[in-house]
Structures are given as structure tokens and as C-alpha cells.
Design an enzyme around this catalytic site. Sequence first.
Site, PDB file in Angstrom:
ATOM      1  N   GLU A   1      27.227  40.487  43.248  1.00  0.00           N
ATOM      2  CA  GLU A   1      27.314  39.341  42.923  1.00  0.00           C
ATOM      3  C   GLU A   1      26.252  37.825  42.688  1.00  0.00           C
ATOM      4  OE1 GLU A   1      31.464  39.961  39.603  1.00  0.00           O
ATOM      5  OE2 GLU A   1      31.494  38.373  41.114  1.00  0.00           O
TER       6      GLU A   1
ATOM      7  N   LYS B   1      31.843  29.784  32.820  1.00  0.00           N
ATOM      8  CA  LYS B   1      31.087  30.172  31.838  1.00  0.00           C
ATOM      9  C   LYS B   1      30.976  29.333  30.634  1.00  0.00           C
ATOM     10  CE  LYS B   1      34.608  34.044  32.588  1.00  0.00           C
ATOM     11  NZ  LYS B   1      35.206  35.105  31.292  1.00  0.00           N
TER      12      LYS B   1
ATOM     13  N   ASN C   1      38.292  32.659  28.790  1.00  0.00           N
ATOM     14  CA  ASN C   1      39.206  31.944  29.693  1.00  0.00           C
ATOM     15  C   ASN C   1      38.378  31.157  30.977  1.00  0.00           C
ATOM     16  OD1 ASN C   1      37.798  33.888  31.356  1.00  0.00           O
ATOM     17  ND2 ASN C   1      39.501  35.462  31.576  1.00  0.00           N
TER      18      ASN C   1
ATOM     19  N   TYR D   1      28.665  42.520  33.925  1.00  0.00           N
ATOM     20  CA  TYR D   1      29.766  42.653  33.907  1.00  0.00           C
ATOM     21  C   TYR D   1      30.057  44.289  34.033  1.00  0.00           C
ATOM     22  CZ  TYR D   1      33.004  38.621  32.940  1.00  0.00           C
ATOM     23  OH  TYR D   1      33.216  37.551  32.676  1.00  0.00           O
TER      24      TYR D   1
ATOM     25  N   HIS E   1      34.666  32.683  35.618  1.00  0.00           N
ATOM     26  CA  HIS E   1      34.139  34.257  36.406  1.00  0.00           C
ATOM     27  C   HIS E   1      34.589  33.669  38.072  1.00  0.00           C
ATOM     28  CE1 HIS E   1      33.504  38.275  38.293  1.00  0.00           C
ATOM     29  NE2 HIS E   1      32.579  36.953  38.783  1.00  0.00           N
TER      30      HIS E   1
HETATM   31  P1  IDP Z   1      38.553  37.701  35.486  1.00  0.00           P
HETATM   32  O1  IDP Z   1      37.466  37.572  35.234  1.00  0.00           O
HETATM   33  O2  IDP Z   1      40.233  37.646  35.820  1.00  0.00           O
HETATM   34  O3  IDP Z   1      38.198  38.792  37.382  1.00  0.00           O
HETATM   35  P2  IDP Z   1      38.206  40.896  34.799  1.00  0.00           P
HETATM   36  O4  IDP Z   1      39.477  41.721  34.859  1.00  0.00           O
HETATM   37  O5  IDP Z   1      36.955  42.057  35.393  1.00  0.00           O
HETATM   38  O6  IDP Z   1      38.758  39.308  34.910  1.00  0.00           O
HETATM   39  O7  IDP Z   1      37.919  41.311  32.758  1.00  0.00           O
HETATM   40  C1  IDP Z   1      36.261  39.695  33.307  1.00  0.00           C
HETATM   41  C2  IDP Z   1      36.773  39.213  31.900  1.00  0.00           C
HETATM   42  O8  IDP Z   1      36.633  39.905  30.434  1.00  0.00           O
HETATM   43  C3  IDP Z   1      37.917  38.385  31.344  1.00  0.00           C
HETATM   44  O9  IDP Z   1      37.558  37.093  32.286  1.00  0.00           O
HETATM   45  C4  IDP Z   1      37.495  38.298  30.255  1.00  0.00           C
HETATM   46  O10 IDP Z   1      37.161  36.902  29.476  1.00  0.00           O
HETATM   47  C5  IDP Z   1      37.453  39.029  29.672  1.00  0.00           C
HETATM   48  N1  IDP Z   1      38.847  40.306  29.230  1.00  0.00           N
HETATM   49  C6  IDP Z   1      39.304  40.753  30.137  1.00  0.00           C
HETATM   50  N2  IDP Z   1      39.908  41.689  29.287  1.00  0.00           N
HETATM   51  C7  IDP Z   1      40.202  40.918  28.184  1.00  0.00           C
HETATM   52  C8  IDP Z   1      40.853  41.495  27.197  1.00  0.00           C
HETATM   53  O11 IDP Z   1      41.620  42.308  27.146  1.00  0.00           O
HETATM   54  N3  IDP Z   1      40.662  41.304  26.067  1.00  0.00           N
HETATM   55  C9  IDP Z   1      39.054  39.828  25.612  1.00  0.00           C
HETATM   56  N4  IDP Z   1      38.835  39.390  27.219  1.00  0.00           N
HETATM   57  C10 IDP Z   1      38.821  40.430  28.124  1.00  0.00           C
HETATM   58 MG    MG Z   2      36.420  40.467  37.275  1.00  0.00          MG
END
Ligand code: IDP
Ligand code: MG
Length: 172
Positions: A147, A30, A133, A70, A136
Site C-alpha cells: 500500500e 477516507k 468508518n 481494495y 484505513h
Molecule cells: P478494514 O478497513 O478494517 O481493514 P476490510 O475488511 O479490509 O476492513 O474492509 C475494507 C473496507 O470495506 C472497510 O473499512 C469498510 O469501509 C468496507 N467494508 C467492509 N465490510 C463491509 C460491509 O460488510 N459492508 C460495507 N462495507 C464494508
Molecule cells: Mg483491510
Amino acid sequence: MSVFIIFVAYMLQEQEVHAAEMERTFIAIKPDGVQRGLISEIISRFERKGFKLVAIKLVVPSKEFAQKHYDDLKERPFFNGLCEFLSSGPVLAMVWEGEGVIKYGRKLIGATDPQKSEPGTIRGDLAVVVGRNIIHGSDGPETAKHEINLWFKPQELVNYTSNAEKWVYGNN
Ligand code: IDP
Ligand code: MG
């Protein structure tokens, strides 16, 4: 001569069978990971593991594209900010191939919230908060297929035999 042709045909078929069996996943660094200079660090973790890179490009996705990517999170409160962020700068989009790469790719990445990611994982070692984080990874076979098709045209996926394959894979 004919034995040779049969042998070559057999080898090609074997290769195809092997390639067809190989799983693929979509991995993206990202904008935070790109801006922090973590591209080589992240790629090297997948590469050293033995996974094979089959597609790669640097793109700035539009907000509409980020929303598509997303889509499953559209009801979440952070959805808009997340899509704003993903489309705010360059994203390194990749497809990695290998046995078990979808599930193990997620292991290499670590838990969604870097506060909960184990040390040794990408997010555990290199990120601090869930909103940044850095990476992805597809979370299952259906998502991976979806995807990969969303981010790449079929001709952007490169089919080749890696020199290391015969050393990475084998049964005794
Ligand atoms: P993942 O990336 O580990 O698959 P997902 O639940 O699919 O996690 O969420 C996608 C992205 O959304 C996460 O990587 C993160 O950047 C963001 N995200 C997920 N949960 C939160 C949150 O509680 N607050 C802010 N951003 C979040
Ligand atoms: Mg995810």
C-alpha cells in the site's frame, strides 16, 4: 581526529540501523473523515502515541486507483460502492513509522464495524456504521509495503530523526 570520524561514522550507522528496523504502515483518512473535520483528531492520536509521520498528502483517488487499493475485496458485494466512495472526495494518505506500528495502528483504529469497535478507538469514538468508518490502516507487513508503494513515490517518504525518539524509545 580519526577517533572523531570513527565516532561520527558509528553514530550514522546506528541511526541507519535504527531507521531500517523501524516498521511503516499506510494509514488513510477516507472522504467521510476528511469531510467531518476529523483530520487533526486522528493525526493527533498517532502523534501522541509516539509514532512518527513520514509521508502525507491529500488526494482524490480515481475509481480505478480505489479498485487497486481494495483489490483483495473485489469479490465482495460492497466492492463497487466502496470504491465509488473512496474516490468520491479527498483522502488524506499517510505513512506512519514506529515499533509495532502496523499492529498497534490497527488497535488505535478499532474493529472494521464501528458498532463493534471498542470505545477509545478511532472508529469506536468517531464512527457509527461500517460503510462510513472514516479510516484505513494496513493489516500486515506485506499489505503495508504494497500500500505504501501504491500510494507514494519513494521520494515522498521523508527520512528524519524525530527529536522525541530518544524519549519514546529506550531500554533500562
Ligand atoms: P478494514 O478497513 O478494517 O481493514 P476490510 O475488511 O479490509 O476492513 O474492509 C475494507 C473496507 O470495506 C472497510 O473499512 C469498510 O469501509 C468496507 N467494508 C467492509 N465490510 C463491509 C460491509 O460488510 N459492508 C460495507 N462495507 C464494508
Ligand atoms: Mg483491510
